[in-house]
Design a protein around this motif. Sequence first.
Motif, short mmCIF file in Angstrom:
data_model
loop_
_atom_site.label_atom_id
_atom_site.label_comp_id
_atom_site.label_asym_id
_atom_site.label_seq_id
_atom_site.Cartn_x
_atom_site.Cartn_y
_atom_site.Cartn_z
N ASN A 17 -16.46 -21.50 9.03
CA ASN A 17 -16.45 -20.14 9.57
C ASN A 17 -17.88 -19.61 9.68
O ASN A 17 -18.29 -18.75 8.91
N PRO A 18 -18.67 -20.13 10.64
CA PRO A 18 -20.09 -19.77 10.70
C PRO A 18 -20.34 -18.29 10.91
O PRO A 18 -21.34 -17.77 10.46
N CYS A 68 -15.32 -20.28 26.78
CA CYS A 68 -14.86 -21.49 27.47
C CYS A 68 -15.95 -22.56 27.53
O CYS A 68 -15.67 -23.74 27.69
N LEU A 69 -17.21 -22.15 27.40
CA LEU A 69 -18.33 -23.09 27.47
C LEU A 69 -18.63 -23.76 26.13
O LEU A 69 -19.58 -24.52 26.02
N LEU A 70 -17.81 -23.50 25.13
CA LEU A 70 -18.06 -23.98 23.76
C LEU A 70 -18.28 -25.49 23.69
O LEU A 70 -19.18 -25.96 23.03
N GLN A 79 -26.64 -24.50 24.00
CA GLN A 79 -25.33 -24.90 23.50
C GLN A 79 -24.71 -23.80 22.65
O GLN A 79 -25.36 -23.24 21.77
N ILE A 80 -23.45 -23.51 22.95
CA ILE A 80 -22.69 -22.59 22.11
C ILE A 80 -22.22 -23.39 20.91
O ILE A 80 -21.59 -24.42 21.06
N ARG A 81 -22.53 -22.91 19.73
CA ARG A 81 -22.23 -23.65 18.51
C ARG A 81 -20.91 -23.24 17.87
O ARG A 81 -20.25 -24.04 17.23
N ALA A 82 -20.52 -21.97 18.03
CA ALA A 82 -19.28 -21.49 17.40
C ALA A 82 -18.88 -20.17 18.03
O ALA A 82 -19.68 -19.50 18.67
N SER A 83 -17.61 -19.82 17.82
CA SER A 83 -17.12 -18.52 18.29
C SER A 83 -16.03 -18.02 17.36
O SER A 83 -15.43 -18.80 16.62
N LYS A 84 -15.81 -16.73 17.41
CA LYS A 84 -14.74 -16.13 16.61
C LYS A 84 -14.21 -14.92 17.37
O LYS A 84 -14.97 -14.04 17.77
N ASP A 85 -12.89 -14.90 17.58
CA ASP A 85 -12.26 -13.83 18.36
C ASP A 85 -12.31 -12.49 17.65
O ASP A 85 -12.50 -11.46 18.30
N LEU A 86 -12.11 -12.49 16.35
CA LEU A 86 -12.04 -11.24 15.59
C LEU A 86 -13.08 -11.24 14.48
O LEU A 86 -12.94 -11.94 13.48
N GLN A 87 -14.12 -10.48 14.68
CA GLN A 87 -15.16 -10.32 13.66
C GLN A 87 -15.34 -8.82 13.44
O GLN A 87 -15.68 -8.09 14.37
N ASP A 88 -15.10 -8.38 12.24
CA ASP A 88 -15.26 -6.97 11.91
C ASP A 88 -16.74 -6.70 11.65
O ASP A 88 -17.35 -7.32 10.78
N VAL A 89 -17.34 -5.80 12.43
CA VAL A 89 -18.77 -5.50 12.31
C VAL A 89 -18.93 -4.02 12.01
O VAL A 89 -18.34 -3.18 12.68
N ARG A 90 -19.73 -3.72 11.01
CA ARG A 90 -19.98 -2.31 10.64
C ARG A 90 -21.18 -1.82 11.45
O ARG A 90 -22.26 -2.38 11.39
N ILE A 96 -16.10 -2.09 13.71
CA ILE A 96 -15.77 -2.35 15.11
C ILE A 96 -15.39 -3.82 15.24
O ILE A 96 -16.13 -4.70 14.79
N LEU A 97 -14.25 -4.09 15.88
CA LEU A 97 -13.83 -5.47 16.12
C LEU A 97 -14.63 -6.03 17.29
O LEU A 97 -14.80 -5.37 18.31
N ASN A 98 -15.12 -7.24 17.11
CA ASN A 98 -15.92 -7.93 18.11
C ASN A 98 -15.47 -9.36 18.26
O ASN A 98 -14.99 -9.97 17.30
N GLY A 99 -15.70 -9.92 19.43
CA GLY A 99 -15.73 -11.36 19.60
C GLY A 99 -17.18 -11.75 19.38
O GLY A 99 -18.08 -11.02 19.78
N VAL A 100 -17.41 -12.87 18.71
CA VAL A 100 -18.79 -13.27 18.39
C VAL A 100 -19.01 -14.70 18.86
O VAL A 100 -18.17 -15.58 18.63
N ILE A 101 -20.14 -14.92 19.51
CA ILE A 101 -20.54 -16.27 19.91
C ILE A 101 -21.88 -16.58 19.26
O ILE A 101 -22.82 -15.77 19.32
#
Length: 121
Positions: A17-18, A68-70, A79-90, A96-101
């Motif tokens: 979970n990077p 999609c380019l992961l 190169q995209i190394r990782a992604s996460k659909d739901l990341q809670d960011v303060r 605030i919910l974010n997608g993170v790449i």
Amino acid sequence: MQVDELKQEQQSPLPKNPTDVIEPIKLLNKSKYEVYLAKSPQSSKLYAMKFFPHENGKVNVSYLSERCLLGLKHPNLIQIRASKDLQDVRKNGQNILNGVIIMEYAPYGDFDRLVRPLSDL
């Protein structure tokens, strides 16, 4: 450590979970989506971390397009190394919910910025 574990570690240096481990350091770009310089505390390796705020409680469409380019690998592409659909960011006192790449860090900026002066000639 066994040989198989060593090969896996060399191919995939990021933890499972990077986005939970890699820490944003400073803002690199604030256009439509914020991009931060980020660092892995384990390896001290630098990455670029891009945040896509959710829209109306849903994952951002731009995030889904970039995610999609992961698996894409080419020596001339970041190169995209990782992604996460739901990341809670303060931010500003709110969660605030974010997608993170997380992608490779390009210390000299993006290609567009390098070639734009040439196209202005």
